[in-house]
Each structure stands twice: as structure tokens, then as C-alpha cells.
Scaffold this active site. Structure first.
Site, PDB file in Angstrom:
ATOM      1  N   SER A   1       0.776  -1.239   0.100  1.00  0.00           N
ATOM      2  CA  SER A   1      -0.144   0.039  -0.276  1.00  0.00           C
ATOM      3  C   SER A   1       0.990   1.236  -0.046  1.00  0.00           C
ATOM      4  O   SER A   1       1.646   1.457   0.717  1.00  0.00           O
ATOM      5  CB  SER A   1      -0.556  -0.128   1.375  1.00  0.00           C
ATOM      6  OG  SER A   1      -1.461   1.434   1.433  1.00  0.00           O
TER       7      SER A   1
ATOM      8  N   HIS B   1      -1.502  -1.752  -4.257  1.00  0.00           N
ATOM      9  CA  HIS B   1      -2.718  -1.377  -3.276  1.00  0.00           C
ATOM     10  C   HIS B   1      -2.943   0.184  -3.465  1.00  0.00           C
ATOM     11  O   HIS B   1      -1.990   0.818  -2.574  1.00  0.00           O
ATOM     12  CB  HIS B   1      -2.561  -2.163  -1.937  1.00  0.00           C
ATOM     13  CG  HIS B   1      -3.924  -2.010  -1.064  1.00  0.00           C
ATOM     14  ND1 HIS B   1      -5.053  -2.994  -1.229  1.00  0.00           N
ATOM     15  CD2 HIS B   1      -4.096  -1.189  -0.033  1.00  0.00           C
ATOM     16  CE1 HIS B   1      -6.146  -2.539  -0.520  1.00  0.00           C
ATOM     17  NE2 HIS B   1      -5.658  -1.494   0.362  1.00  0.00           N
TER      18      HIS B   1
ATOM     19  N   ASP C   1      -5.119   2.915  -1.664  1.00  0.00           N
ATOM     20  CA  ASP C   1      -6.177   3.294  -0.838  1.00  0.00           C
ATOM     21  C   ASP C   1      -6.843   4.535  -0.988  1.00  0.00           C
ATOM     22  O   ASP C   1      -6.132   5.575  -0.767  1.00  0.00           O
ATOM     23  CB  ASP C   1      -5.605   3.383   0.803  1.00  0.00           C
ATOM     24  CG  ASP C   1      -4.982   1.932   1.139  1.00  0.00           C
ATOM     25  OD1 ASP C   1      -6.029   1.259   1.233  1.00  0.00           O
ATOM     26  OD2 ASP C   1      -4.149   1.889   1.464  1.00  0.00           O
TER      27      ASP C   1
ATOM     28  N   MET D   1      -9.743   7.472  -0.141  1.00  0.00           N
ATOM     29  CA  MET D   1     -10.364   7.598   1.030  1.00  0.00           C
ATOM     30  C   MET D   1     -11.078   9.057   0.826  1.00  0.00           C
ATOM     31  O   MET D   1     -10.205   9.842  -0.031  1.00  0.00           O
ATOM     32  CB  MET D   1      -9.663   7.840   2.306  1.00  0.00           C
ATOM     33  CG  MET D   1      -8.942   6.614   2.675  1.00  0.00           C
ATOM     34  SD  MET D   1      -7.959   6.683   4.084  1.00  0.00           S
ATOM     35  CE  MET D   1      -7.180   5.320   4.001  1.00  0.00           C
TER      36      MET D   1
ATOM     37  N   HIS E   1      -8.676   0.021  -3.405  1.00  0.00           N
ATOM     38  CA  HIS E   1      -9.496  -0.261  -2.236  1.00  0.00           C
ATOM     39  C   HIS E   1     -10.410   1.171  -1.928  1.00  0.00           C
ATOM     40  O   HIS E   1      -9.622   2.048  -1.542  1.00  0.00           O
ATOM     41  CB  HIS E   1      -8.664  -0.559  -0.961  1.00  0.00           C
ATOM     42  CG  HIS E   1      -9.128  -0.917   0.315  1.00  0.00           C
ATOM     43  ND1 HIS E   1      -8.673  -0.721   1.470  1.00  0.00           N
ATOM     44  CD2 HIS E   1     -10.416  -0.828   0.381  1.00  0.00           C
ATOM     45  CE1 HIS E   1      -9.389  -0.762   2.380  1.00  0.00           C
ATOM     46  NE2 HIS E   1     -10.513  -1.080   1.943  1.00  0.00           N
TER      47      HIS E   1
ATOM     48  N   MET F   1     -12.704   3.351  -0.106  1.00  0.00           N
ATOM     49  CA  MET F   1     -12.959   3.654   1.072  1.00  0.00           C
ATOM     50  C   MET F   1     -13.954   5.011   1.007  1.00  0.00           C
ATOM     51  O   MET F   1     -13.447   5.926   1.267  1.00  0.00           O
ATOM     52  CB  MET F   1     -12.001   3.854   2.345  1.00  0.00           C
ATOM     53  CG  MET F   1     -11.290   2.530   2.683  1.00  0.00           C
ATOM     54  SD  MET F   1      -9.879   2.800   3.515  1.00  0.00           S
ATOM     55  CE  MET F   1      -8.670   2.711   2.052  1.00  0.00           C
TER      56      MET F   1
ATOM     57  N   MET G   1     -10.748  -6.556   6.917  1.00  0.00           N
ATOM     58  CA  MET G   1     -10.085  -5.447   7.210  1.00  0.00           C
ATOM     59  C   MET G   1      -9.737  -5.770   8.638  1.00  0.00           C
ATOM     60  O   MET G   1     -10.184  -6.448   9.633  1.00  0.00           O
ATOM     61  CB  MET G   1     -10.683  -4.292   7.591  1.00  0.00           C
ATOM     62  CG  MET G   1     -11.262  -3.574   6.249  1.00  0.00           C
ATOM     63  SD  MET G   1      -9.833  -2.953   5.396  1.00  0.00           S
ATOM     64  CE  MET G   1      -9.046  -1.758   6.250  1.00  0.00           C
TER      65      MET G   1
ATOM     66  N   GLY H   1      -8.983   4.053   7.545  1.00  0.00           N
ATOM     67  CA  GLY H   1      -8.855   5.140   7.486  1.00  0.00           C
ATOM     68  C   GLY H   1      -7.548   5.646   7.576  1.00  0.00           C
ATOM     69  O   GLY H   1      -7.041   6.577   7.133  1.00  0.00           O
ATOM     70  N   PHE H   2      -6.507   4.791   8.397  1.00  0.00           N
ATOM     71  CA  PHE H   2      -5.177   5.153   8.477  1.00  0.00           C
ATOM     72  C   PHE H   2      -4.317   3.989   8.293  1.00  0.00           C
ATOM     73  O   PHE H   2      -4.756   2.789   8.865  1.00  0.00           O
ATOM     74  CB  PHE H   2      -5.035   6.080  10.034  1.00  0.00           C
ATOM     75  CG  PHE H   2      -5.719   7.260   9.894  1.00  0.00           C
ATOM     76  CD1 PHE H   2      -5.521   8.213   9.465  1.00  0.00           C
ATOM     77  CD2 PHE H   2      -7.113   7.147  10.603  1.00  0.00           C
ATOM     78  CE1 PHE H   2      -6.141   9.398   9.649  1.00  0.00           C
ATOM     79  CE2 PHE H   2      -7.936   8.267  10.749  1.00  0.00           C
ATOM     80  CZ  PHE H   2      -7.364   9.252  10.080  1.00  0.00           C
ATOM     81  N   GLY H   3      -2.933   4.387   7.935  1.00  0.00           N
ATOM     82  CA  GLY H   3      -2.079   3.337   8.155  1.00  0.00           C
ATOM     83  C   GLY H   3      -1.136   3.169   9.297  1.00  0.00           C
ATOM     84  O   GLY H   3      -1.517   4.118  10.079  1.00  0.00           O
ATOM     85  N   GLY H   4      -0.397   2.278   9.658  1.00  0.00           N
ATOM     86  CA  GLY H   4       0.363   2.457  10.490  1.00  0.00           C
ATOM     87  C   GLY H   4      -0.311   1.922  11.952  1.00  0.00           C
ATOM     88  O   GLY H   4      -0.076   2.051  12.932  1.00  0.00           O
TER      89      GLY H   4
ATOM     90  N   ASP I   1      -6.165  -6.503   5.292  1.00  0.00           N
ATOM     91  CA  ASP I   1      -5.345  -5.336   5.104  1.00  0.00           C
ATOM     92  C   ASP I   1      -5.357  -4.735   6.592  1.00  0.00           C
ATOM     93  O   ASP I   1      -6.783  -4.327   7.122  1.00  0.00           O
ATOM     94  CB  ASP I   1      -6.380  -4.390   4.171  1.00  0.00           C
ATOM     95  CG  ASP I   1      -5.951  -3.114   4.019  1.00  0.00           C
ATOM     96  OD1 ASP I   1      -4.841  -2.665   4.368  1.00  0.00           O
ATOM     97  OD2 ASP I   1      -6.456  -2.442   3.077  1.00  0.00           O
ATOM     98  N   GLY I   2      -4.230  -4.172   6.716  1.00  0.00           N
ATOM     99  CA  GLY I   2      -3.962  -3.563   8.299  1.00  0.00           C
ATOM    100  C   GLY I   2      -3.209  -4.080   9.035  1.00  0.00           C
ATOM    101  O   GLY I   2      -3.520  -5.164   9.634  1.00  0.00           O
ATOM    102  N   GLY I   3      -1.936  -3.582   9.470  1.00  0.00           N
ATOM    103  CA  GLY I   3      -1.198  -3.933  10.581  1.00  0.00           C
ATOM    104  C   GLY I   3      -0.091  -5.336  10.071  1.00  0.00           C
ATOM    105  O   GLY I   3       0.162  -5.905  11.057  1.00  0.00           O
TER     106      GLY I   3
ATOM    107  N   GLY J   1       1.379  -1.841   4.505  1.00  0.00           N
ATOM    108  CA  GLY J   1       1.775  -0.394   3.953  1.00  0.00           C
ATOM    109  C   GLY J   1       3.261  -0.168   4.794  1.00  0.00           C
ATOM    110  O   GLY J   1       4.035   0.204   4.036  1.00  0.00           O
ATOM    111  N   SER J   2       2.973   0.268   5.919  1.00  0.00           N
ATOM    112  CA  SER J   2       4.104   0.900   6.743  1.00  0.00           C
ATOM    113  C   SER J   2       5.194  -0.124   6.807  1.00  0.00           C
ATOM    114  O   SER J   2       6.305   0.243   6.783  1.00  0.00           O
ATOM    115  CB  SER J   2       3.755   1.324   8.029  1.00  0.00           C
ATOM    116  OG  SER J   2       2.843   0.446   8.841  1.00  0.00           O
TER     117      SER J   2
HETATM  118  C1  DX5 Z   1      -6.262   1.290   5.844  1.00  0.00           C
HETATM  119  C2  DX5 Z   1      -5.937   0.960   4.694  1.00  0.00           C
HETATM  120  C3  DX5 Z   1      -4.603  -0.063   4.598  1.00  0.00           C
HETATM  121  C4  DX5 Z   1      -3.491   0.342   5.418  1.00  0.00           C
HETATM  122  C5  DX5 Z   1      -2.427  -0.550   5.416  1.00  0.00           C
HETATM  123  O1  DX5 Z   1      -7.534   1.945   6.027  1.00  0.00           O
HETATM  124  O2  DX5 Z   1      -6.888   0.578   3.869  1.00  0.00           O
HETATM  125  O3  DX5 Z   1      -4.273  -0.273   3.322  1.00  0.00           O
HETATM  126  O4  DX5 Z   1      -3.033   1.742   4.990  1.00  0.00           O
HETATM  127  O5  DX5 Z   1      -1.162   0.131   5.868  1.00  0.00           O
HETATM  128  P1  DX5 Z   1      -0.555  -0.517   7.132  1.00  0.00           P
HETATM  129  O6  DX5 Z   1       0.107  -1.770   6.576  1.00  0.00           O
HETATM  130  O7  DX5 Z   1       0.304   0.321   7.775  1.00  0.00           O
HETATM  131  O8  DX5 Z   1      -1.457  -1.001   7.980  1.00  0.00           O
HETATM  132 ZN    ZN Z   2      -6.399  -0.462   1.801  1.00  0.00          ZN
END
Ligand code: DX5
Ligand code: ZN
Length: 224
Positions: free
Chosen positions: A9, A33, A35, A37, A66, A68, A137, A142-145, A176-178, A198-199
Site C-alpha cells: 500500500s 494497493h 487506498d 479515501m 481499495h 473507502m 479489514m 482510515g489510516f496506515g500504521g 489489510d491493516g497491520g 503499507g508501513s
Molecule cells: C487502512 C488501509 C490500509 C493500510 C495499510 O485503511 O486500507 O491499506 O493503510 O497500511 P498498514 O500496513 O500500515 O496498516
Molecule cells: Zn487498504
């Protein structure tokens, strides 16, 4: 061929240098990927439709959008029309899910449905036979990390059981996420085969090496 898919991502990549960031991971990744939003469906804004289309058109790697966004019924088919290889909308935001699935598919993209942590697998089950990917999910969108939600693993396992029972072996199960080297084993053992990171990837000094390491860890779990 790899039995898993890794989809970096670019949410937390360097936004000023996106094309070079994408090049860093393109040759070792399956999909990019993206994102999107809208600051309505989630409390954050990333790309306008025009900016997203620009990325899709320029990307050397097939794009996994993706969305959102609060109006996927109108917007999601346009992402397919503009060349996104996979288009995922949120079940919670869609009005006419069946029509939306066919409007994306008729534009040549794989169809994904995403469900937020509070949405049970049973809500998406009636549509499973008509889609190409389920995205469970593992953080609130909403947010990475954010921290990986282990309590989503029973939902992933329920989806995998359903896929096996119905022999829909081409249906991808994405998380997706973490996702990182610390969580990939748990997600894979629960049944996921398609991973967004992502991160973990872009905060690494060598993003391509991290993509490879995450893939190797997942492949090892699937064959264990
Ligand atoms: C969250 C996103 C994810 C996220 C992935 O809403 O859909 O794609 O940014 O980032 P990490 O891997 O940092 O959770
Ligand atoms: Zn995503």
C-alpha cells in the site's frame, strides 16, 4: 508461481515521489494497493478520482483499488473502466451490491468486497459466489500504521472454511491493516492468501527485501 499475493500500500509512501516509490517494489510485488479515501466513509482523504486514475494509468504494476468511499455504486465501475485490475468496495457503503458487482466485472476488473471489523462474515456470504476477492479489514479503515487486530482471525477462518466448502479456489482472501513480519504467520494460518502491507514495507530501508521476506514467511506457513 507464488501461492500468495503481496500488495504493498502506498498510503504511507513518499507522496511527492510516488512513481519512484512504486518502482522500488514493482518487480517483487503482485499488485499495487491504492487506498482511496473520501473523508466521508472514513475520516481521512487520500486521492481524488483524477489523482487515482493518474496513478492507475502510470503504474507499471497492476493496481488493486481499495475504495473507502461513500458512493461506490457510482464510482467503483469507473475505476474498472480506467484500468484498475482489481476494484474493492465496502459492503457497508454499497446500495445495490449485486448490480455493483456486475458493473465492475463488465468493465474487466476483478471484483472485491471489503468488510470493516464490525461487519460479520454472514453479511457478505450471500455475495461470495459472485466476487473474486473478499477483503477482511484487520484495522478500522482510515489510516496506515495501526495495530493488527488478531480478533479478526476467526472471521478470516470462517471465510476460508466457506471458500473450501464451496470449492471457490479462485476467490482470493485478502487482509489489510497491520500486516508485517510479526503478524504474517497468524494471518496466513487463519487462511488469508493475499496481503496488503503499507508501513511495514515503506518504513523499511529496503522495501523490496521486506516484500520478499513477507512473501517467504507466508509461503512457508501455507506449505507447513
Ligand atoms: C487502512 C488501509 C490500509 C493500510 C495499510 O485503511 O486500507 O491499506 O493503510 O497500511 P498498514 O500496513 O500500515 O496498516
Ligand atoms: Zn487498504
Amino acid at each position: 508461481m507464488s501461492s500468495v499475493r503481496i500488495c504493498p500500500s502506498i498510503l504511507n509512501a513518499d507522496r511527492q515521489n510516488l512513481s519512484s516509490e512504486i518502482l522500488r517494489i514493482a518487480s517483487v510485488s503482485d499488485l499495487l494497493h491504492l487506498d482511496v479515501m473520501d473523508n466521508k466513509f472514513v475520516p481521512n482523504f487520500t486521492f481524488s478520482f483524477e489523482e487515482a486514475v493518474h496513478i492507475i494509468e502510470q503504474s507499471p504494476l497492476a493496481v488493486d483499488s481499495h475504495l473507502m468511499i461513500s458512493d461506490p455504486d457510482i464510482q467503483a465501475p469507473l475505476y474498472a473502466e480506467h484500468g484498475s485490475a482489481s476494484v474493492t468496495f465496502h459492503l457497508e457503503a454499497a446500495s445495490d451490491v449485486k448490480s455493483l458487482i456486475s458493473n465492475i466485472a463488465s468493465n474487466g476488473a476483478r471484483v472485491g468486497i471489503a468488510i470493516k471489523p464490525g461487519t460479520p462474515f454472514s453479511s457478505v456470504e450471500p455475495f461470495m459466489a459472485d466476487i473474486d476477492m473478499l477483503l477482511v479489514m484487520t484495522v478500522e479503515p482510515g489510516f496506515g500504521g495501526q495495530k493488527f487486530m488478531s480478533d479478526m482471525m476467526p472471521k478470516v477462518a470462517a471465510a476460508r472454511s466457506w471458500i473450501l466448502a464451496n470449492q471457490l479456489n479462485d476467490l482470493w482472501l485478502q487482509v489489510d491493516g497491520g500486516i508485517s513480519l510479526a503478524t504474517i504467520n497468524e494471518a496466513t494460518l487463519s487462511g488469508a492468501d493475499t496481503f496488503v502491507a503499507g508501513s511495514a514495507v515503506f518504513n523499511s530501508p529496503e522495501p523490496a527485501v521486506m516484500v520478499r521476506d513477507i512473501r517467504l514467511a507466508a509461503e512457508k506457513c501455507r506449505t507447513a
